[in-house]
Scaffold this motif. Structure first.
Motif, PDB file in Angstrom:
ATOM      1  N   VAL A  79       0.844  -1.203   0.000  1.00 56.70           N
ATOM      2  CA  VAL A  79       0.000   0.000   0.000  1.00 56.70           C
ATOM      3  C   VAL A  79       0.878   1.251   0.000  1.00 56.70           C
ATOM      4  CG1 VAL A  79      -1.611   1.342   1.416  1.00 56.70           C
ATOM      5  CG2 VAL A  79      -2.008  -1.093   1.039  1.00 56.70           C
ATOM      6  N   ALA A  80       1.892   1.280   0.845  1.00 59.91           N
ATOM      7  CA  ALA A  80       2.784   2.439   0.908  1.00 59.91           C
ATOM      8  C   ALA A  80       3.473   2.671  -0.432  1.00 59.91           C
ATOM      9  CB  ALA A  80       3.817   2.242   2.018  1.00 59.91           C
ATOM     10  N   ALA A  81       3.929   1.607  -1.068  1.00 57.84           N
ATOM     11  CA  ALA A  81       4.590   1.737  -2.372  1.00 57.84           C
ATOM     12  C   ALA A  81       3.619   2.238  -3.437  1.00 57.84           C
ATOM     13  CB  ALA A  81       5.207   0.398  -2.783  1.00 57.84           C
ATOM     14  N   ALA A  82       2.414   1.720  -3.437  1.00 56.33           N
ATOM     15  CA  ALA A  82       1.417   2.146  -4.436  1.00 56.33           C
ATOM     16  C   ALA A  82       1.056   3.613  -4.260  1.00 56.33           C
ATOM     17  CB  ALA A  82       0.168   1.281  -4.330  1.00 56.33           C
ATOM     18  N   ARG A  83       0.841   4.027  -3.042  1.00 54.37           N
ATOM     19  CA  ARG A  83       0.494   5.425  -2.779  1.00 54.37           C
ATOM     20  C   ARG A  83       1.633   6.355  -3.207  1.00 54.37           C
ATOM     21  NH1 ARG A  83      -1.405   6.959   2.498  1.00 54.37           N
ATOM     22  NH2 ARG A  83      -2.685   8.437   1.376  1.00 54.37           N
ATOM     23  N   HIS A  84       2.865   5.911  -3.004  1.00 50.13           N
ATOM     24  CA  HIS A  84       4.016   6.709  -3.458  1.00 50.13           C
ATOM     25  C   HIS A  84       4.018   6.813  -4.988  1.00 50.13           C
ATOM     26  CE1 HIS A  84       8.038   8.072  -4.304  1.00 50.13           C
ATOM     27  NE2 HIS A  84       8.265   6.943  -4.959  1.00 50.13           N
ATOM     28  N   VAL A  88       0.785  10.379  -3.926  1.00 48.55           N
ATOM     29  CA  VAL A  88       0.028  10.850  -2.758  1.00 48.55           C
ATOM     30  C   VAL A  88       0.738  10.556  -1.441  1.00 48.55           C
ATOM     31  CG1 VAL A  88      -2.207  10.740  -3.920  1.00 48.55           C
ATOM     32  CG2 VAL A  88      -1.375   8.749  -2.642  1.00 48.55           C
ATOM     33  N   ALA A  89       1.952  10.000  -1.521  1.00 50.56           N
ATOM     34  CA  ALA A  89       2.734   9.726  -0.314  1.00 50.56           C
ATOM     35  C   ALA A  89       4.215   9.780  -0.681  1.00 50.56           C
ATOM     36  CB  ALA A  89       2.384   8.362   0.263  1.00 50.56           C
ATOM     37  N   ASP A  90       5.029  10.089   0.294  1.00 50.21           N
ATOM     38  CA  ASP A  90       6.472  10.091   0.089  1.00 50.21           C
ATOM     39  C   ASP A  90       6.985   8.668  -0.042  1.00 50.21           C
ATOM     40  OD1 ASP A  90       6.595  12.858   0.241  1.00 50.21           O
ATOM     41  OD2 ASP A  90       6.903  12.836   2.412  1.00 50.21           O
ATOM     42  N   ALA A  91       8.179   8.553  -0.628  1.00 47.91           N
ATOM     43  CA  ALA A  91       8.815   7.244  -0.733  1.00 47.91           C
ATOM     44  C   ALA A  91       9.022   6.679   0.666  1.00 47.91           C
ATOM     45  CB  ALA A  91      10.143   7.360  -1.464  1.00 47.91           C
ATOM     46  N   ASP A  92       8.894   5.384   0.785  1.00 49.70           N
ATOM     47  CA  ASP A  92       9.020   4.714   2.077  1.00 49.70           C
ATOM     48  C   ASP A  92      10.054   3.601   1.941  1.00 49.70           C
ATOM     49  OD1 ASP A  92       8.698   3.198   4.399  1.00 49.70           O
ATOM     50  OD2 ASP A  92       6.535   3.528   4.466  1.00 49.70           O
ATOM     51  N   GLU A  94      11.420   1.816   4.183  1.00 50.37           N
ATOM     52  CA  GLU A  94      11.092   0.650   4.999  1.00 50.37           C
ATOM     53  C   GLU A  94      10.121  -0.268   4.254  1.00 50.37           C
ATOM     54  OE1 GLU A  94       8.870  -0.460   9.169  1.00 50.37           O
ATOM     55  OE2 GLU A  94       9.946   1.442   9.051  1.00 50.37           O
ATOM     56  N   ALA A  95       9.139   0.327   3.571  1.00 48.71           N
ATOM     57  CA  ALA A  95       8.175  -0.478   2.808  1.00 48.71           C
ATOM     58  C   ALA A  95       8.889  -1.251   1.703  1.00 48.71           C
ATOM     59  CB  ALA A  95       7.081   0.405   2.225  1.00 48.71           C
ATOM     60  N   SER A  96       9.792  -0.585   1.011  1.00 41.61           N
ATOM     61  CA  SER A  96      10.543  -1.266  -0.049  1.00 41.61           C
ATOM     62  C   SER A  96      11.368  -2.409   0.524  1.00 41.61           C
ATOM     63  CB  SER A  96      11.465  -0.279  -0.768  1.00 41.61           C
ATOM     64  OG  SER A  96      10.699   0.704  -1.415  1.00 41.61           O
ATOM     65  N   ALA A  97      11.974  -2.197   1.687  1.00 43.55           N
ATOM     66  CA  ALA A  97      12.778  -3.243   2.319  1.00 43.55           C
ATOM     67  C   ALA A  97      11.917  -4.435   2.709  1.00 43.55           C
ATOM     68  CB  ALA A  97      13.506  -2.688   3.534  1.00 43.55           C
ATOM     69  N   VAL A  98      10.711  -4.178   3.210  1.00 43.76           N
ATOM     70  CA  VAL A  98       9.800  -5.272   3.589  1.00 43.76           C
ATOM     71  C   VAL A  98       9.425  -6.088   2.354  1.00 43.76           C
ATOM     72  CG1 VAL A  98       7.459  -5.795   4.418  1.00 43.76           C
ATOM     73  CG2 VAL A  98       8.894  -4.169   5.666  1.00 43.76           C
ATOM     74  N   ILE A  99       9.073  -5.417   1.278  1.00 39.37           N
ATOM     75  CA  ILE A  99       8.720  -6.123   0.040  1.00 39.37           C
ATOM     76  C   ILE A  99       9.901  -6.964  -0.426  1.00 39.37           C
ATOM     77  CG2 ILE A  99       8.157  -5.828  -2.408  1.00 39.37           C
ATOM     78  CD1 ILE A  99       6.495  -3.330  -1.531  1.00 39.37           C
ATOM     79  N   ASP A 100      11.103  -6.389  -0.394  1.00 37.43           N
ATOM     80  CA  ASP A 100      12.288  -7.123  -0.846  1.00 37.43           C
ATOM     81  C   ASP A 100      12.558  -8.362   0.006  1.00 37.43           C
ATOM     82  OD1 ASP A 100      12.665  -5.340  -2.912  1.00 37.43           O
ATOM     83  OD2 ASP A 100      14.264  -4.214  -1.900  1.00 37.43           O
ATOM     84  N   VAL A 101      12.359  -8.256   1.320  1.00 37.75           N
ATOM     85  CA  VAL A 101      12.577  -9.416   2.203  1.00 37.75           C
ATOM     86  C   VAL A 101      11.605 -10.538   1.852  1.00 37.75           C
ATOM     87  CG1 VAL A 101      12.311 -10.240   4.585  1.00 37.75           C
ATOM     88  CG2 VAL A 101      13.633  -8.167   4.110  1.00 37.75           C
ATOM     89  N   PHE A 102      10.336 -10.199   1.675  1.00 36.45           N
ATOM     90  CA  PHE A 102       9.350 -11.226   1.304  1.00 36.45           C
ATOM     91  C   PHE A 102       9.669 -11.815  -0.068  1.00 36.45           C
ATOM     92  CE2 PHE A 102       6.791  -9.486   4.726  1.00 36.45           C
ATOM     93  CZ  PHE A 102       6.081 -10.586   5.185  1.00 36.45           C
TER      94      PHE A 102
END
Length: 193
Positions: A79-84, A88-92, A94-102
């Motif tokens: 969700v954070a990545a899509a909103r970015h 409508v949202a700043d880059a995150d 941490e969100a990118s790191a979570v996606i990469d880990v999964f």
């Protein structure tokens, strides 16, 4: 596998919404960061099992409470990545790191004939499939990311149409509303003139 899902608006209206990618569809199993409406579909581990079986692979094992917590963590990152990506949202980071880990975990390999190993596919492998889709989606053609053009609708999707002109979350919802409003405006203008 199912593409998209049924969403229910606060007014009770239900419609099929296809976000254009598996990972965005997964994002819309819950609050997409707008505070309202809340689309929560993963109330308990069994809901996650059902969603993954319908959208990823029918041979996914039963999810447990820890799997549900991990799935919600991945979902929040998507969700954070899509909103970015729609601005409508700043880059995150941490969100990118979570996606990469999964995405780095073992996933369910693509198969012409879906096969299930003894014991089934673990939930974390199904979540890896979702995460890899997110990596592909968010590193792909970002010009195809859209927010619905309907009034007061902020649903995000990837436009996979050949001409790349999709404007609404759904023709049955916002597309029809816009067309009906345009028709009313034309009638009003023709009777006023």
């Amino acid at each position: 596998m199912i593409s998209g899902q049924i969403l229910t608006a606060p007014d009770g209206h239900r419609w099929h919404f296809d976000a254009g990618t598996l990972s965005l569809d997964f994002g819309y199993t819950g609050d997409f960061g707008w505070n309202e409406p809340v689309w929560e579909q993963l109330h308990e581990a069994g809901d996650l099992t059902e969603w993954l079986r319908d959208h990823v692979h029918p041979g996914v094992t039963e999810a447990g409470p820890d799997d549900l917590a991990e799935a919600r963590r991945l979902r929040a990152a998507v969700v954070a990545a899509a909103r970015h990506h729609v601005g409508v949202a700043d880059a995150d980071a941490e969100a990118s790191a979570v996606i990469d880990v999964f995405a780095a975990g073992p996933d369910i390999p693509p198969q012409l004939v879906p096969a299930v190993p003894e014991g089934g596919w673990p939930v974390h492998s199904a979540l890896a499939v979702v995460a890899r889709d997110a990596v592909e989606t968010f590193s792909g053609d970002l010009d195809r990311f859209r927010m619905c053009g309907g009034e007061n609708c902020r649903l995000i999707f990837v436009d996979n149409s050949r001409p790349g002109r999709r404007r609404w979350c759904s023709m049955r919802r916002c597309g029809n509303r816009v067309k009906m409003q345009a028709r009313r405006t034309r009638r009003a203008d023709s009777t006023a003139g």
